[in-house]
Enzyme design. Sequence first.
Site, PDB file in Angstrom:
ATOM      1  N   PRO A   1       0.795  -1.226   0.000  1.00 36.08           N
ATOM      2  CA  PRO A   1       0.000   0.000   0.000  1.00 36.08           C
ATOM      3  C   PRO A   1       0.827   1.276   0.000  1.00 36.08           C
ATOM      4  O   PRO A   1       1.882   1.340   0.628  1.00 36.08           O
ATOM      5  CB  PRO A   1      -0.820  -0.103   1.296  1.00 36.08           C
ATOM      6  CG  PRO A   1      -0.130  -1.118   2.124  1.00 36.08           C
ATOM      7  CD  PRO A   1       0.524  -2.061   1.173  1.00 36.08           C
ATOM      8  N   ASN A   2       0.293   2.251  -0.714  1.00 38.28           N
ATOM      9  CA  ASN A   2       0.830   3.619  -0.806  1.00 38.28           C
ATOM     10  C   ASN A   2       2.089   3.735  -1.657  1.00 38.28           C
ATOM     11  O   ASN A   2       2.562   4.841  -1.911  1.00 38.28           O
ATOM     12  CB  ASN A   2       1.082   4.210   0.598  1.00 38.28           C
ATOM     13  CG  ASN A   2      -0.196   4.269   1.415  1.00 38.28           C
ATOM     14  OD1 ASN A   2      -1.179   4.843   0.959  1.00 38.28           O
ATOM     15  ND2 ASN A   2      -0.224   3.654   2.581  1.00 38.28           N
TER      16      ASN A   2
ATOM     17  N   ARG B   1       4.867  11.074  -2.297  1.00 33.04           N
ATOM     18  CA  ARG B   1       4.583  10.897  -0.873  1.00 33.04           C
ATOM     19  C   ARG B   1       5.872  11.037  -0.062  1.00 33.04           C
ATOM     20  O   ARG B   1       6.853  10.340  -0.324  1.00 33.04           O
ATOM     21  CB  ARG B   1       4.022   9.476  -0.744  1.00 33.04           C
ATOM     22  CG  ARG B   1       4.052   8.864   0.600  1.00 33.04           C
ATOM     23  CD  ARG B   1       4.011   7.334   0.442  1.00 33.04           C
ATOM     24  NE  ARG B   1       3.842   6.708   1.718  1.00 33.04           N
ATOM     25  CZ  ARG B   1       4.234   5.474   1.994  1.00 33.04           C
ATOM     26  NH1 ARG B   1       4.786   4.719   1.051  1.00 33.04           N
ATOM     27  NH2 ARG B   1       4.055   4.979   3.179  1.00 33.04           N
TER      28      ARG B   1
ATOM     29  N   TYR C   1      11.148   8.914   1.116  1.00 33.00           N
ATOM     30  CA  TYR C   1      11.114   7.880   0.075  1.00 33.00           C
ATOM     31  C   TYR C   1      11.732   8.314  -1.250  1.00 33.00           C
ATOM     32  O   TYR C   1      11.806   7.511  -2.184  1.00 33.00           O
ATOM     33  CB  TYR C   1       9.666   7.422  -0.145  1.00 33.00           C
ATOM     34  CG  TYR C   1       9.048   6.805   1.089  1.00 33.00           C
ATOM     35  CD1 TYR C   1       9.541   5.618   1.609  1.00 33.00           C
ATOM     36  CD2 TYR C   1       7.984   7.423   1.748  1.00 33.00           C
ATOM     37  CE1 TYR C   1       8.980   5.052   2.758  1.00 33.00           C
ATOM     38  CE2 TYR C   1       7.423   6.872   2.893  1.00 33.00           C
ATOM     39  CZ  TYR C   1       7.928   5.687   3.392  1.00 33.00           C
ATOM     40  OH  TYR C   1       7.386   5.127   4.517  1.00 33.00           O
TER      41      TYR C   1
ATOM     42  N   ASN D   1       8.205  -5.446  -1.094  1.00 33.35           N
ATOM     43  CA  ASN D   1       8.139  -4.304  -0.185  1.00 33.35           C
ATOM     44  C   ASN D   1       6.682  -4.233   0.259  1.00 33.35           C
ATOM     45  O   ASN D   1       5.832  -3.714  -0.467  1.00 33.35           O
ATOM     46  CB  ASN D   1       8.552  -2.998  -0.867  1.00 33.35           C
ATOM     47  CG  ASN D   1       8.497  -1.825   0.105  1.00 33.35           C
ATOM     48  OD1 ASN D   1       7.975  -1.951   1.208  1.00 33.35           O
ATOM     49  ND2 ASN D   1       9.034  -0.686  -0.312  1.00 33.35           N
TER      50      ASN D   1
ATOM     51  N   ALA E   1       3.138  -0.797   4.718  1.00 28.99           N
ATOM     52  CA  ALA E   1       2.682  -0.903   6.113  1.00 28.99           C
ATOM     53  C   ALA E   1       2.187  -2.306   6.474  1.00 28.99           C
ATOM     54  O   ALA E   1       2.142  -2.660   7.656  1.00 28.99           O
ATOM     55  CB  ALA E   1       1.593   0.128   6.368  1.00 28.99           C
TER      56      ALA E   1
ATOM     57  N   GLU F   1      12.891  -9.285   1.567  1.00 28.43           N
ATOM     58  CA  GLU F   1      12.061  -8.158   2.037  1.00 28.43           C
ATOM     59  C   GLU F   1      12.827  -6.858   1.789  1.00 28.43           C
ATOM     60  O   GLU F   1      14.011  -6.770   2.122  1.00 28.43           O
ATOM     61  CB  GLU F   1      11.807  -8.362   3.542  1.00 28.43           C
ATOM     62  CG  GLU F   1      11.039  -7.246   4.201  1.00 28.43           C
ATOM     63  CD  GLU F   1      10.833  -7.520   5.703  1.00 28.43           C
ATOM     64  OE1 GLU F   1      11.093  -8.655   6.176  1.00 28.43           O
ATOM     65  OE2 GLU F   1      10.434  -6.572   6.406  1.00 28.43           O
TER      66      GLU F   1
ATOM     67  N   HIS G   1      12.777  -2.551   2.041  1.00 24.61           N
ATOM     68  CA  HIS G   1      12.203  -1.266   2.465  1.00 24.61           C
ATOM     69  C   HIS G   1      13.085  -0.142   1.954  1.00 24.61           C
ATOM     70  O   HIS G   1      14.322  -0.222   2.066  1.00 24.61           O
ATOM     71  CB  HIS G   1      12.117  -1.175   3.995  1.00 24.61           C
ATOM     72  CG  HIS G   1      11.261  -2.254   4.567  1.00 24.61           C
ATOM     73  ND1 HIS G   1       9.896  -2.233   4.459  1.00 24.61           N
ATOM     74  CD2 HIS G   1      11.584  -3.414   5.182  1.00 24.61           C
ATOM     75  CE1 HIS G   1       9.400  -3.328   5.010  1.00 24.61           C
ATOM     76  NE2 HIS G   1      10.403  -4.070   5.453  1.00 24.61           N
TER      77      HIS G   1
ATOM     78  N   ARG H   1      13.158   4.620  12.438  1.00 28.55           N
ATOM     79  CA  ARG H   1      11.883   5.336  12.458  1.00 28.55           C
ATOM     80  C   ARG H   1      11.046   4.941  13.688  1.00 28.55           C
ATOM     81  O   ARG H   1      11.586   4.405  14.648  1.00 28.55           O
ATOM     82  CB  ARG H   1      11.150   5.076  11.133  1.00 28.55           C
ATOM     83  CG  ARG H   1      11.986   5.556   9.931  1.00 28.55           C
ATOM     84  CD  ARG H   1      11.282   5.331   8.615  1.00 28.55           C
ATOM     85  NE  ARG H   1      10.038   6.099   8.536  1.00 28.55           N
ATOM     86  CZ  ARG H   1       9.116   5.885   7.583  1.00 28.55           C
ATOM     87  NH1 ARG H   1       9.310   4.945   6.652  1.00 28.55           N
ATOM     88  NH2 ARG H   1       8.022   6.611   7.555  1.00 28.55           N
TER      89      ARG H   1
HETATM   90  C1  DQA Z   1       8.309   1.040   3.725  1.00 25.16           C
HETATM   91  C2  DQA Z   1       8.388   1.230   5.249  1.00 25.16           C
HETATM   92  C3  DQA Z   1       7.023   0.977   5.896  1.00 25.16           C
HETATM   93  O1  DQA Z   1       7.125   1.142   7.305  1.00 25.16           O
HETATM   94  C4  DQA Z   1       5.999   1.958   5.360  1.00 25.16           C
HETATM   95  O2  DQA Z   1       4.739   1.680   5.911  1.00 25.16           O
HETATM   96  C5  DQA Z   1       5.950   1.971   3.881  1.00 25.16           C
HETATM   97  C6  DQA Z   1       7.195   1.890   3.115  1.00 25.16           C
HETATM   98  C7  DQA Z   1       9.617   1.424   3.020  1.00 25.16           C
HETATM   99  O3  DQA Z   1       9.761   1.081   1.853  1.00 25.16           O
HETATM  100  O4  DQA Z   1      10.480   2.074   3.620  1.00 25.16           O
HETATM  101  O5  DQA Z   1       4.885   2.145   3.287  1.00 25.16           O
HETATM  102  O6  DQA Z   1       8.053  -0.333   3.458  1.00 25.16           O
END
Ligand code: DQA
Length: 154
Positions: free
Chosen positions: A11-12, A19, A24, A75, A78, A99, A101, A108
């Site tokens: 998501p997002n 964003r 990011y 990735n 959340a 995984e 990020h 964080r």
């Molecule tokens: C994320 C880190 C997560 O905590 C966050 O919710 C994201 C992006 C990252 O790529 O740093 O949406 O996965």
Amino acid sequence: MSRLVFFLNGPNLNLLGKRQPHIYGHETLADVEAVCRKLAAELGLELRFHQSNREYEIIDWIHEAREIAGGLAINPGAFTHTSVAILDALNACDFPVLEVHISNVHKRESFRHHSYVSLRADGVIAGFGTQGYGLALRRLAHLIDEQAAKGEHG
Ligand code: DQA
């Protein structure tokens, strides 16, 4: 072993570039996908690259990958910190799982320090920006090559 790999985004991540760019970066997900496609071709990998804001869709792609892929990078956004269902789907897979990020989640908020996905992941990349995507693909190619060599030599 299949040289097909899935790269899943949660998501997002469709808002990448717009964003919180201080966290990011300015690249869009389409930019990241283009870099991944070029690299995958160089590494001899076939790539399926997906993004969804819906947990079930990510789970369905993991199930699809389970049948046909040689590895998967994710990735989970959340969902990393909340989704037992994504962990369960990954636990049903035999191939390498990485995984990724973009940000360093450990630097964080404390709710980002726990990852359900890490209970299954064979490796975790965090805090390398979008460069982490390329690193994950290189590692997947290496793990697939290693498996193939093991198969050839008994
Ligand atoms: C994320 C880190 C997560 O905590 C966050 O919710 C994201 C992006 C990252 O790529 O740093 O949406 O996965």
